[in-house]
Write an enzyme that holds these catalytic residues in place. Sequence first.
Site, PDB file in Angstrom:
ATOM      1  N   LEU A 134       3.492   4.127  -1.545  1.00  0.00           N
ATOM      2  CA  LEU A 134       4.050   4.594  -2.815  1.00  0.00           C
ATOM      3  C   LEU A 134       5.525   4.182  -2.890  1.00  0.00           C
ATOM      4  CD1 LEU A 134       3.125   6.375  -5.229  1.00  0.00           C
ATOM      5  CD2 LEU A 134       4.194   8.299  -4.067  1.00  0.00           C
ATOM      6  N   HIS A 175      -3.515  -4.589  -9.136  1.00  0.00           N
ATOM      7  CA  HIS A 175      -4.540  -3.691  -8.592  1.00  0.00           C
ATOM      8  C   HIS A 175      -5.915  -4.347  -8.796  1.00  0.00           C
ATOM      9  CE1 HIS A 175      -6.107   0.090  -7.170  1.00  0.00           C
ATOM     10  NE2 HIS A 175      -7.061  -0.050  -8.069  1.00  0.00           N
ATOM     11  N   LEU A 178       0.773  -1.241   0.000  1.00  0.00           N
ATOM     12  CA  LEU A 178       0.000   0.000   0.000  1.00  0.00           C
ATOM     13  C   LEU A 178       0.807   1.295   0.000  1.00  0.00           C
ATOM     14  CD1 LEU A 178      -2.877  -1.055   2.420  1.00  0.00           C
ATOM     15  CD2 LEU A 178      -2.686  -1.352  -0.046  1.00  0.00           C
TER      16      LEU A 178
HETATM   17  C1  GAR Z   1      -5.364  -7.854  -3.661  1.00  0.00           C
HETATM   18  O1  GAR Z   1      -6.701  -7.935  -4.075  1.00  0.00           O
HETATM   19  C2  GAR Z   1      -4.635  -6.770  -4.438  1.00  0.00           C
HETATM   20  O2  GAR Z   1      -5.094  -6.613  -5.744  1.00  0.00           O
HETATM   21  C3  GAR Z   1      -4.951  -5.552  -3.609  1.00  0.00           C
HETATM   22  O3  GAR Z   1      -4.847  -5.981  -2.289  1.00  0.00           O
HETATM   23  C4  GAR Z   1      -5.283  -7.350  -2.217  1.00  0.00           C
HETATM   24  C5  GAR Z   1      -4.284  -8.125  -1.384  1.00  0.00           C
HETATM   25  O4  GAR Z   1      -4.763  -9.405  -1.088  1.00  0.00           O
HETATM   26  N1  GAR Z   1      -4.017  -4.500  -3.909  1.00  0.00           N
HETATM   27  C6  GAR Z   1      -4.343  -3.214  -3.830  1.00  0.00           C
HETATM   28  O5  GAR Z   1      -5.435  -2.830  -3.482  1.00  0.00           O
HETATM   29  C7  GAR Z   1      -3.216  -2.251  -4.198  1.00  0.00           C
HETATM   30  N2  GAR Z   1      -3.731  -0.969  -4.489  1.00  0.00           N
HETATM   31  P1  GAR Z   1      -3.787 -10.504  -0.480  1.00  0.00           P
HETATM   32  O6  GAR Z   1      -3.034  -9.836   0.665  1.00  0.00           O
HETATM   33  O7  GAR Z   1      -4.714 -11.570   0.028  1.00  0.00           O
HETATM   34  O8  GAR Z   1      -2.894 -10.967  -1.566  1.00  0.00           O
END
Ligand code: GAR
Length: 189
Positions: free
Chosen positions: A88, A105, A86
């Site tokens: 930058l 994303h 999360l």
């Molecule tokens: C995922 O859905 C990913 O696409 C999203 O966080 C989730 C993490 O899931 N990423 C974002 O929102 C980045 N902006 P996980 O920890 O179970 O892999």
Amino acid sequence: MKKNIAIFASGSGSNAERLTNYFTDSEIVNVSLFLTNNKNAGVIERGHRLGIPTVIFNKTAFAKSNKIVDLLTNQQIDYVVLAGFLWLVPENLLKAFPDKIINIHPALLPKYGGKGMWGHHVHEAVVENKEAETGITIHLVNEEYDKGEVLFQAKCEVLPTDSAADVAAKIHELEYKHFPKVVEKVILG
Ligand code: GAR
């Protein structure tokens, strides 16, 4: 020679685990390291269970020093994969890995991207706006949130009855199916 990847995750880390399992016997990719900015992140337990060294770092180390870049360089990391990360990405990291940082994303960028648009916030906005479809975007990382070159997108339907949690489940399914293969493809060139 195998390429070493480091996976950054801020939360559960289910994508980090899927990537690790996908590349277990790979002759192309070795998952060397998990990194997280969150000492309570689920990815830490996953790292221990999977036998992947897992590093926890703070904002100063990440954004105001060369510690993370040095660590990645010392570990001979070739590519960086952001799997639910999360923060930058700072300039020194971008410079050290030009076109070699890949993010996933949970939406069809440029829709639902930018600062604050992550995880459940994205799915809640999608449901609130009564979107008929959503999906995933896998892209190269640049100095702005969710703005780098798009490498891959996949869509899924959003039903009028779907909750944000239903959408999240559909998105994770798409991510597990495609993310490892797209990372592999990028690394193969
Ligand atoms: C995922 O859905 C990913 O696409 C999203 O966080 C989730 C993490 O899931 N990423 C974002 O929102 C980045 N902006 P996980 O920890 O179970 O892999």
